[in-house]
Design a protein around this motif. Sequence first.
Motif, mmCIF file in Angstrom:
data_model
loop_
_atom_site.group_PDB
_atom_site.id
_atom_site.type_symbol
_atom_site.label_atom_id
_atom_site.label_comp_id
_atom_site.label_asym_id
_atom_site.label_seq_id
_atom_site.Cartn_x
_atom_site.Cartn_y
_atom_site.Cartn_z
ATOM 1 N N LEU A 82 8.112 -17.159 -8.124
ATOM 2 C CA LEU A 82 7.828 -17.458 -6.721
ATOM 3 C C LEU A 82 7.808 -16.141 -5.945
ATOM 4 N N LEU A 83 6.677 -15.862 -5.301
ATOM 5 C CA LEU A 83 6.567 -14.672 -4.458
ATOM 6 C C LEU A 83 6.922 -15.078 -3.029
ATOM 7 N N VAL A 84 8.071 -14.607 -2.569
ATOM 8 C CA VAL A 84 8.466 -14.854 -1.174
ATOM 9 C C VAL A 84 7.934 -13.679 -0.376
ATOM 10 N N PHE A 85 7.026 -13.988 0.527
ATOM 11 C CA PHE A 85 6.305 -12.935 1.253
ATOM 12 C C PHE A 85 6.773 -12.954 2.707
ATOM 13 N N ASP A 86 7.585 -11.965 3.055
ATOM 14 C CA ASP A 86 8.186 -11.905 4.391
ATOM 15 C C ASP A 86 7.334 -10.988 5.253
ATOM 16 N N GLU A 87 6.589 -11.624 6.188
ATOM 17 C CA GLU A 87 5.720 -10.821 7.054
ATOM 18 C C GLU A 87 6.198 -10.903 8.510
ATOM 19 N N CYS A 88 7.518 -10.850 8.684
ATOM 20 C CA CYS A 88 8.091 -10.969 10.038
ATOM 21 C C CYS A 88 7.625 -9.863 10.997
ATOM 22 N N TYR A 89 7.217 -8.712 10.433
ATOM 23 C CA TYR A 89 6.793 -7.598 11.308
ATOM 24 C C TYR A 89 5.268 -7.460 11.343
ATOM 25 N N GLU A 90 4.560 -8.515 10.987
ATOM 26 C CA GLU A 90 3.094 -8.401 10.843
ATOM 27 C C GLU A 90 2.387 -7.960 12.125
ATOM 28 N N ALA A 91 3.016 -8.164 13.287
ATOM 29 C CA ALA A 91 2.327 -7.829 14.545
ATOM 30 C C ALA A 91 2.352 -6.335 14.838
ATOM 31 N N PHE A 92 3.251 -5.583 14.159
ATOM 32 C CA PHE A 92 3.443 -4.192 14.571
ATOM 33 C C PHE A 92 3.001 -3.212 13.488
ATOM 34 N N LEU A 93 1.755 -2.787 13.630
ATOM 35 C CA LEU A 93 1.103 -1.872 12.688
ATOM 36 C C LEU A 93 0.578 -0.676 13.464
ATOM 37 N N TYR A 94 0.557 0.498 12.838
ATOM 38 C CA TYR A 94 0.075 1.698 13.523
ATOM 39 C C TYR A 94 -1.134 2.237 12.782
ATOM 40 N N PRO A 95 -2.283 2.357 13.477
ATOM 41 C CA PRO A 95 -3.522 2.762 12.818
ATOM 42 C C PRO A 95 -3.313 4.058 12.043
ATOM 43 N N PRO A 96 -3.995 4.238 10.943
ATOM 44 C CA PRO A 96 -5.033 3.364 10.379
ATOM 45 C C PRO A 96 -4.464 2.223 9.524
ATOM 46 N N ALA A 97 -3.154 2.039 9.480
ATOM 47 C CA ALA A 97 -2.601 0.999 8.595
ATOM 48 C C ALA A 97 -3.024 -0.382 9.078
ATOM 49 N N PRO B 183 5.993 9.131 7.866
ATOM 50 C CA PRO B 183 5.660 8.313 9.039
ATOM 51 C C PRO B 183 5.528 6.835 8.666
ATOM 52 N N PRO B 184 6.238 5.967 9.366
ATOM 53 C CA PRO B 184 6.149 4.535 9.030
ATOM 54 C C PRO B 184 4.815 3.963 9.492
ATOM 55 N N ASP B 185 4.281 3.024 8.738
ATOM 56 C CA ASP B 185 2.989 2.421 9.094
ATOM 57 C C ASP B 185 3.151 1.154 9.924
ATOM 58 N N GLY B 186 4.363 0.592 9.940
ATOM 59 C CA GLY B 186 4.554 -0.649 10.692
ATOM 60 C C GLY B 186 6.003 -0.847 11.075
ATOM 61 N N ALA B 187 6.288 -2.007 11.692
ATOM 62 C CA ALA B 187 7.627 -2.387 12.183
ATOM 63 C C ALA B 187 8.094 -1.388 13.259
ATOM 64 N N PHE B 188 9.395 -1.264 13.485
ATOM 65 C CA PHE B 188 9.849 -0.302 14.498
ATOM 66 C C PHE B 188 11.069 0.476 14.018
ATOM 67 N N TYR B 189 10.950 0.947 12.770
ATOM 68 C CA TYR B 189 12.046 1.715 12.176
ATOM 69 C C TYR B 189 11.532 3.017 11.579
ATOM 70 N N LEU B 190 12.444 4.014 11.578
ATOM 71 C CA LEU B 190 12.209 5.250 10.849
ATOM 72 C C LEU B 190 13.266 5.306 9.756
ATOM 73 N N PHE B 191 12.899 5.888 8.631
ATOM 74 C CA PHE B 191 13.832 5.864 7.496
ATOM 75 C C PHE B 191 13.862 7.259 6.873
ATOM 76 N N PRO B 192 14.441 8.229 7.627
ATOM 77 C CA PRO B 192 14.411 9.601 7.114
ATOM 78 C C PRO B 192 15.318 9.802 5.912
ATOM 79 N N ASP B 193 14.882 10.750 5.077
ATOM 80 C CA ASP B 193 15.651 11.181 3.902
ATOM 81 C C ASP B 193 16.631 12.245 4.405
ATOM 82 N N VAL B 194 17.923 11.959 4.289
ATOM 83 C CA VAL B 194 18.938 12.881 4.824
ATOM 84 C C VAL B 194 19.739 13.543 3.706
ATOM 85 N N ARG B 195 19.170 13.562 2.502
ATOM 86 C CA ARG B 195 19.939 14.096 1.369
ATOM 87 C C ARG B 195 20.310 15.567 1.555
#
Length: 394
Positions: free
Chosen positions: A196-211, A318-330
């Motif tokens: 079963l593929l559970v497809f969570d598209e809760c952030y589908e409204a928030f995309l940043y071109p060209p994505a 750079p994120p293509d959608g939603a409203f989060y940034l996920f920087p690598d802080v290693r």
Amino acid sequence: MKLAARMSLVQPSPTMAVSAKARALRSRGVDVVDFGVGEPDFDTPVHVRDAIIQALRDGVSKYTAAAGLPVLREAIASEKNRLHGTDLSKENVIVTAGGKMALYELAMAVLSKGDEVLLPAPYWVSFPEQVKLAGGEPVVVSLSDDLILRRSDLERAATPKSRMVIVNTPSNPSGAVIPKEDLLAIADFCRDRGLLLVFDECYEAFLYPPASHSSLLERFPEMGDSLAVVGSYSKTFAMTGHRLGFCIANQELVAAMGKLQSHSTSNPVACIQVGGLAALQMREESERAVAAMKEEYAARRSLALERLDAIPGLRIRPPDGAFYLFPDVRAFLGPEVETSLALSEKLIEEAHVATVPGSAFGMEGFLRISYATSRDQIEEGLSRIDQALRPLAR
Ligand code: PLP
């Protein structure tokens, strides 16, 4: 007190814990910048609020059918049919108290003890906990550096015990968007393997071109029993506190979820369902409201990326959608601050900036920063993060 054994399997939501800490500091008068919360800072659009208020005035305060108002289920089905050329009926739709409840019901309805669920990391915090509560076993799937799930990642991780895959695009926490060709290959894999593929598209409204976002609903007719799509009003219409979401799946699965719902929450709040209906029926107003939010998120995203790019050692995709940034802080982790959790704690305690450690999403070495907050707060918070990180850079 002796609690059920299952309670030892789950942890409280780490994102909610961060918000609680931020609120506690604020209540002591500390000026906290909150990048922890995954919630739009906008008000629910006025036409939706008006519909909810009117519904209350009209006495909409009784139980509705447990699976939701038939008229709302029908409206969701027609909206999806219009957008994706499907032939859904209301029997394919259940309305739930938020997307979270839909996901929980899916796990409860489908998983038997020991069934494995493939979870691409980073994953949303509730996915593994819900799977465990339902008796399943989360299996973390690691991705390549671009954090995009591909069919080959699933092929490597699947076993004869695999039963479900949870795919979230646009992603919370990474903002990554899975391209269409990869999604189609993932869908084929799930169908062919009977997962079963559970497809969570809760952030589908928030995309940043060209994505652009591709909904797997387009594949619904060919997927048979292998696809369940989860959506939410929380993010699209800034309705987090109203608790309204839905799931689209085959009728048997929807009926099973309805049975669970009838013995747990019963219907989602009646007047809120009327608000959800207005959001669909008053399409022009809704499109305008969503476009305005999207424009503001896009401006905040650019501002935040510019500030983060200027921090030596920090790496950000750079994120293509939603409203989060996920920087690598290693580059900032070492003997002094060993983990993303320790770094997140240091940032809130010393710089008074709330973030969520990557470990909460199954990915050490990263931080999640939500930009669902004002541009002033973004400027202030990121300059505090910059000052706090510089001395740690290796
Ligand atoms: N799925 C993802 C990926 C999320 O980030 C969230 C909320 O943060 C949800 C589902 C559930 O949202 P809600 O229950 O508010 O509809």
